[in-house]
Design a protein around this motif. Sequence first.
Motif: not given
Lengths: 825, 342, 109
Positions: A66-73
């Motif tokens: 649902a979210l990319s790693a970058a957005v999640y971080n």
Amino acid sequence: MAAQPKPLPAHQPSYLEGGGILGWLTTIDHKRVAVMYLVSALFFLALGGFEAMAIRVQLWRPDNHALSAAVYNAFFTMHGTTMIFLVVMPLLLGFFGNFLIPLQIGARDVAFPRLNALSFWLALVAGILLHLGWIRGGLPDAGWFGYANLTERYFTPGLAIDWWAIGLLVSGTSTVLTGLNFLTTIVAMRAPGMTYMRMPMFMWSLMVTSILILIAFPALTIGLIFLLFDRFFGTHFYVASAGATPILWQHLFWLFGHPEVYIMALPAFGIISEVIPTFSRKPLFGYPMMAYSICLIAFLSYGVWGHHMFATGMGPVADSAFAITSMLIAIPTGVKIFSWIATIWGGSLRMTTAFYFALGMILEFTLGGLSGIMHASAPIDLQQTDSYFVVAHFHYVLFGGVMFTIMAAFYYWWPKISGRMLGERLGKWHFWLTVIGFNLTFFPMHFLGMWGMPRRTYTYGADMGWTNLNQLETIGAFILAVAFLLFYVNIFKSLSSREERAPADPWDGRSLEWSTASPPPAYNFATIPQIRGRDAWWILKYGRAGSRGVAAYMSGQAPSQPQPDQPVSVEDIHMPAPSIFPLVLSLGVGVIGLGLIIDWYRIILIGAAVTVLSIVGMGFEYADFGEQSHDPEHAPSSGGVDVRKIGLWSFIGSECVFFASLISTFIVYKSRSLAGPGPKILNIPLTSFSTFVLLMSSLLMVLALAATQRGDKRWERIWLAGVVTFGLIFLGGQVYEFTSFYNEGMGLTTNLFSQSFFVLVGFHGAHVAIGVLWLSVLWVAAMTGKLGKSRALSVELAGLYWHFVDVVWIIIFTLVYLMQAVPGA
Amino acid sequence: MIGRGSNRYSTAAIAIQVAIALAIAGCSAAGHPMTTLAPKSNLAQWIQTLFIEVTVWDAIILAIVVFAFILAVFVFSSRVGEAAPASTASSDLGLEIAWTLGPTLVLVMISVPTIRTIFRSQPVVAPAGALEIKVVAHQWWWEFDYPDGAKTSNEPHIPVDRPIRLSLESADIIHSFWVPQLGGKRDVVPGQINELTFMATVPGMYPGQCAEFCGLSHANMRFRVFVDSPDDFAKWDRAQLAGPAAIPAGDLLASNGAKVFANSPCTTCHMIQGISKGYIGPDLTHFASRTTLAAGVLKNTPENVAKWIGNPQETKPGANMPALLLPGPKMNALVAYLEGLK
Amino acid sequence: MSDIADAHDGQTHHPGAATYLIIAAFLVILTAMEVTVFYVHALHPVLVPLLIVLAAAKFALVVMFYMHLKYDQWLLTGVFIFPLIIATLLLVSLILLFAYLSNHMAPIG
């Protein structure tokens, strides 16, 4: 419900009325500043909540996309940063603190109203800077405690960390100004008769919190300054390959970060200590112990930062020491919980939403405190730190403890603030959904942590057995979101309803704010009351200790009408004039930050010009070159000390920690250079001379003050000129010293010794330069005959700052220069 | 007298009892391979013992607080509007001393075993006969160097019942070494050598994961520790020390794959003893002896190897490994070669 | 506790020029002693404690007399002393923590 006494019968315009948009932009009324904090905090609360929901959606199932790693971080970083710096602190201090300090201590405003407005605008600018990454460069994504050396430009290029660091620097400045302001206000401006031991407990907690702020934030400031030097100027404060260690950041950050936890928790403790007695109709149990335990918690909070670092390898001795100090904090905290329960015991309870939230806080916070004892035990912490167990723990403390309190405070004080009640029916729904949603979201995290789920992981494997609880938590989070929605609806409904006006004292309150109208007039109280004991308003209503009052109350007899001691006409009250400079100054600071980050020096120059001009503007706005309160010389509890002097001393106290952080870094790093010159390069004869010059300038400074105080204008000018000259000689010596080092091949980035030397001595030099500027202005004033005996305080304040710069140099001369023969730590 | 909130708050107490029951159930590692509650080493056992002690004290304190709370709210108080007036008691010296001294005693009870465990778990020198392994953390994988020269990534093997001394170093930023069943975590800090000492007591496979946020693919920095019987460990160790497995005669696909590898950019970063000298990425000499790839994220199957080589960013965002775009046959050959490196 | 009772006329009594000059003389003498200590090799074994005592004495003189803490209200002293204590503890504990750490740092270079 008791009939409500009204001290002033006629209609008084409330603080909310009049002025238009410009009135709000230039306001320095503590209540309007509070409302602006509220609006910005409610916006950021929604934003931070949105980030949290996105996190929960991503964790719904293993290997989710649902979210990319970058957005999640970025989202977990900004969730933490937003909630701490832009929601909880602004709500507790900026909103409730600002609104209630003058009302609870019986003052008309805070000690430095313009500084207060400046704090708000700076906080808003900081919030905007932190979020400009949406537009350019990306959101910060290194976690809310942004551990070095991940934050170095080599590992995190781009602008995200720059926005974060500069945003936090501005936010920290705003908070320090708030701390200084609140401390001075509570110390100096309490109504006559309100001794320390008669203050409402919320005031105790804010007074101590202000001290915490003043001492804790400089460590963060230094940590961020090092980070920015590393990112912008190529130094290596956190770079292991240069001999430094990223652990330095952790020490500086947690030296700030742990007291920060109490900066959020202590005001909450104070609020709960107000809400519970009111709705139990009993005085707070164990008042002295409650006050002392706040002080003890605050003191201990400086000795426990290492418990965030048990896994970093500090060694068994340090581990043990930090484990013990961390456990000790449980004792005063326990005292608070038991005293609250004892306050309820035997009370006549009124089960309002505010009281529900307060009761909920006691239980939820206890759970958070108990898991805290586990972390204090270092070996256990090694299994739990950086796992979801810790996430559960600090949400029980910060949501269960602090957010529940904030909600209690909303339901409790909203009538006073807005003049309207919040819906009780909706409020109960809000409460129960919060309890269910909160516990469903965070209680299972204890188990996820014990089952080994690390925090800050954007995805997890299906084979780890973490899926079911994560789904439960996500469901809980949605329930919590609905609860918050109800809260916003409740606020909206209350503001849009035309009928239900709140009475002045809807809860039969105990402290002074309930004695004035809801919402209060701009000047708070027509007459500053004389305080005769704790629970000042209760005593005014019912007599001492409430016994007679309860009897009267039970027999249906109306409470006695408190009589104002010296009726004055409202027209005689002089409130400070509005000022546009706080807003302009903050904009200038924001523009400097913007220019630094997008690397456009012309923008920096514009920002700097605006900033300097508005500081000058602020300086000359009042005739005596300084912050002026409505009637500083009559601040009731100041013991005759001008509030500005208390404020300056608080600032000096804060600076002690600033320089201690710089000096520690120098001592730790000075002999860890890999190449280039070391301490032997220092020029002892030159600096001995500089030391002599600076000491003599202090002598001239006291002579100048003495001359001003006896009205001797001639010598006042001569001595002031002397101080400025000596200051300039000192600065000249420093310029010569730095230049010769540079010629000998020692630049800022040469090695660890050079960078920590230049930053430490350079910051001291900057303080000297500011002092020289300040004194030059005074000298010009003296030359034009504007100084003189009546403004001796202006000279005294500048002198205090100047002497402090001098004593810092005394320490630097010894520890940096003379101890060069000693090998480093 | 009893308000409407009563039952709901005592359900909180029940919930906690259920939670404790759940916790005990959670002690089994089945279904939760990274549980901290099923110790398989002396270190993990010491922590577990301490954890249970503190949990019991916590439960007692919680019971007292909840009990007092229920009494205060539901029993020994009235509601506004009822006949009973509020008490005016505002202090009681005896009580206040009690709730200061009580917790103090509890903390003494907790701090003594805490400090004992702190010192016991951090011996200054390695225990006699310890196997000393150097661990180097990279963004985002783990390198293990054995004293006899054996080298592996992400899947170290250790012998059971023999003290292990890990010395932890970082190649870039701060990471944290954590295998929950084998003990607490220890940060891996650049410029610093941290130690972790323990002795595994039960053979098995124990998953671990980096526990300090280390950038984009922090979540994908996993690994597995295999605790072997001494014989199995010796066997594994010997195999790791040997050169790469020879390609079976007649396996044309694999020998083609060897050529593809030798001519590919893979050699810049990856070592296969005798063939390439790269050292930036994991050593591939015994690639096929590992059960996972990409730091424990994917199972080591031919499909996954092809998927990983073709697009590493999909599995591990931010990984330094560039995508290698190979035509199908060449990719199959390369995969066949790698999967033969037992 | 009663900070109101002991409030006097608000104007604190500062010492006169003579006191200031005597303090200045002390400051110069102490500084001279510090520099001397630095150059006398025989004193190097006790350099650190000696320098700290001398610097602390100078610090105290300026703060007490030039900054008038000796004459002003206790409130101001409190507002200054508490952060100063924390700052000193911070300095000492960071030095100790890093002294331990330096034994566990990778060799320089």
